[in-house]
Motif scaffolding. Structure first.
Motif, PDB file in Angstrom:
ATOM      1  N   GLU A  80      -9.957   9.046  -7.150  1.00 42.70           N
ATOM      2  CA  GLU A  80      -8.502   8.879  -7.139  1.00 42.70           C
ATOM      3  C   GLU A  80      -7.877   9.681  -5.997  1.00 42.70           C
ATOM      4  N   ARG A  81      -8.392  10.877  -5.784  1.00 44.56           N
ATOM      5  CA  ARG A  81      -7.888  11.694  -4.671  1.00 44.56           C
ATOM      6  C   ARG A  81      -8.138  11.010  -3.331  1.00 44.56           C
ATOM      7  N   ALA A  82      -9.314  10.425  -3.179  1.00 47.75           N
ATOM      8  CA  ALA A  82      -9.645   9.747  -1.919  1.00 47.75           C
ATOM      9  C   ALA A  82      -8.734   8.541  -1.695  1.00 47.75           C
ATOM     10  N   VAL A  83      -8.495   7.756  -2.746  1.00 41.45           N
ATOM     11  CA  VAL A  83      -7.601   6.597  -2.628  1.00 41.45           C
ATOM     12  C   VAL A  83      -6.191   7.062  -2.282  1.00 41.45           C
ATOM     13  N   LEU A  84      -5.710   8.066  -3.009  1.00 42.71           N
ATOM     14  CA  LEU A  84      -4.365   8.585  -2.754  1.00 42.71           C
ATOM     15  C   LEU A  84      -4.246   9.124  -1.332  1.00 42.71           C
ATOM     16  N   ALA A  85      -5.245   9.883  -0.890  1.00 47.27           N
ATOM     17  CA  ALA A  85      -5.215  10.429   0.474  1.00 47.27           C
ATOM     18  C   ALA A  85      -5.175   9.307   1.506  1.00 47.27           C
ATOM     19  N   GLY A  86      -5.951   8.267   1.289  1.00 38.96           N
ATOM     20  CA  GLY A  86      -5.952   7.135   2.224  1.00 38.96           C
ATOM     21  C   GLY A  86      -4.617   6.423   2.280  1.00 38.96           C
ATOM     22  N   LEU A  87      -4.026   6.209   1.124  1.00 44.58           N
ATOM     23  CA  LEU A  87      -2.718   5.547   1.090  1.00 44.58           C
ATOM     24  C   LEU A  87      -1.646   6.414   1.744  1.00 44.58           C
ATOM     25  N   LEU A  88      -1.662   7.698   1.449  1.00 39.01           N
ATOM     26  CA  LEU A  88      -0.671   8.601   2.048  1.00 39.01           C
ATOM     27  C   LEU A  88      -0.879   8.724   3.560  1.00 39.01           C
ATOM     28  N   ARG A  89      -2.141   8.662   4.008  1.00 36.30           N
ATOM     29  CA  ARG A  89      -2.418   8.691   5.450  1.00 36.30           C
ATOM     30  C   ARG A  89      -1.727   7.508   6.132  1.00 36.30           C
ATOM     31  N   ARG A  90      -1.800   6.349   5.508  1.00 36.03           N
ATOM     32  CA  ARG A  90      -1.144   5.165   6.080  1.00 36.03           C
ATOM     33  C   ARG A  90       0.362   5.353   6.141  1.00 36.03           C
ATOM     34  N   ILE A  91       0.942   5.931   5.102  1.00 35.92           N
ATOM     35  CA  ILE A  91       2.384   6.184   5.095  1.00 35.92           C
ATOM     36  C   ILE A  91       2.734   7.212   6.171  1.00 35.92           C
ATOM     37  N   CYS A  92       1.892   8.243   6.321  1.00 39.25           N
ATOM     38  CA  CYS A  92       2.129   9.245   7.374  1.00 39.25           C
ATOM     39  C   CYS A  92       2.123   8.597   8.754  1.00 39.25           C
ATOM     40  N   ARG A  93       1.178   7.708   8.966  1.00 40.41           N
ATOM     41  CA  ARG A  93       1.126   7.019  10.278  1.00 40.41           C
ATOM     42  C   ARG A  93       2.397   6.197  10.493  1.00 40.41           C
ATOM     43  N   ASN A  94       2.855   5.508   9.459  1.00 41.40           N
ATOM     44  CA  ASN A  94       4.108   4.751   9.565  1.00 41.40           C
ATOM     45  C   ASN A  94       5.253   5.694   9.932  1.00 41.40           C
ATOM     46  N   SER A  95       5.296   6.840   9.273  1.00 44.39           N
ATOM     47  CA  SER A  95       6.354   7.819   9.547  1.00 44.39           C
ATOM     48  C   SER A  95       6.252   8.363  10.963  1.00 44.39           C
ATOM     49  N   ASP A  96       5.035   8.689  11.399  1.00 42.21           N
ATOM     50  CA  ASP A  96       4.837   9.187  12.761  1.00 42.21           C
ATOM     51  C   ASP A  96       5.252   8.127  13.789  1.00 42.21           C
ATOM     52  N   ASP A  97       4.893   6.868  13.526  1.00 39.68           N
ATOM     53  CA  ASP A  97       5.285   5.789  14.433  1.00 39.68           C
ATOM     54  C   ASP A  97       6.802   5.612  14.468  1.00 39.68           C
ATOM     55  N   ALA A  98       7.456   5.763  13.331  1.00 40.49           N
ATOM     56  CA  ALA A  98       8.913   5.613  13.286  1.00 40.49           C
ATOM     57  C   ALA A  98       9.591   6.721  14.100  1.00 40.49           C
ATOM     58  N   ASP A  99       8.987   7.912  14.115  1.00 44.14           N
ATOM     59  CA  ASP A  99       9.543   9.023  14.902  1.00 44.14           C
ATOM     60  C   ASP A  99       9.472   8.754  16.399  1.00 44.14           C
ATOM     61  N   ARG A 100       8.515   7.960  16.813  1.00 44.40           N
ATOM     62  CA  ARG A 100       8.334   7.684  18.248  1.00 44.40           C
ATOM     63  C   ARG A 100       9.276   6.600  18.780  1.00 44.40           C
ATOM     64  N   ILE A 101       9.899   5.878  17.864  1.00 46.25           N
ATOM     65  CA  ILE A 101      10.763   4.754  18.291  1.00 46.25           C
ATOM     66  C   ILE A 101      12.084   5.278  18.791  1.00 46.25           C
TER      67      ILE A 101
END
Length: 171
Positions: free
Chosen positions: A150-171
């Motif tokens: 469950e931790r691995a799944v959660l970490a993977g999903l949150l990583r994707r959200i973090c990338r979305n957030s990081d990409d939004a900061d670059r726009i």
């Protein structure tokens, strides 16, 4: 799923229901995720603030210390600013205080004397060595009840959200 299978509502469920009644035309489903991330973050940071209070080191100063302690080399102020995500002026203020209490030292870059590098002192490292495990213990308590998968799944999903957030900061 019947009503006995539903988990007990948490604070975010209540907030989402309130927004749904106030603005029924808006899909408030992102609140279920982003609201929980925000609430967990706020609570974790509040716990860290409380834990650090007796030392008089602020959370932001602790983040500066941690950035320096985990680096394998001294860092420029701009590098500390980049990893702590605070303003350059705030980083300078935090560094000033950490230098004053003996947790950080400045040194000149040997190839360019105008460049100042920051290094954690032995006292600063001792502070991090004491406080970081305590922070990790609090984080472990937040994750209680989740198995490794469950931790691995959660970490993977949150990583994707973090990338979305990081990409939004670059726009």
């Amino acid at each position: 799923m019947d009503s006995t299978d539903r988990p007990e509502p948490d604070f975010i469920d209540i907030v989402r229901d309130e927004w749904g009644r106030s603005y029924p035309e808006i899909d408030t489903s992102p609140i279920e995720i982003v609201g929980r991330i925000t609430r967990i973050s706020s609570q974790a940071l509040h716990q860290l603030d409380r834990a650090l209070a007796p030392s008089s080191v602020t959370r932001a100063e602790f983040e500066v210390l941690c950035a320096l302690a985990r680096s394998d080399r001294p860092l420029r102020t701009s590098e500390v600013t980049a990893v702590t995500m605070v303003s350059g002026a705030a980083t300078t203020k935090h560094v000033e205080r950490l230098v004053a209490v003996g947790f950080v030292e400045r040194e000149r870059f040997e190839r360019d004397g105008r460049v100042v590098l920051l290094r954690v002192t032995d006292a600063g490292r001792e502070f991090v060595d004491r406080e970081l495990p305590r922070r990790i213990e609090r984080d472990q308590r937040l994750l209680a009840g989740l198995d490794d998968g469950e931790r691995a799944v959660l970490a993977g999903l949150l990583r994707r959200i973090c990338r979305n957030s990081d990409d939004a900061d670059r726009i």
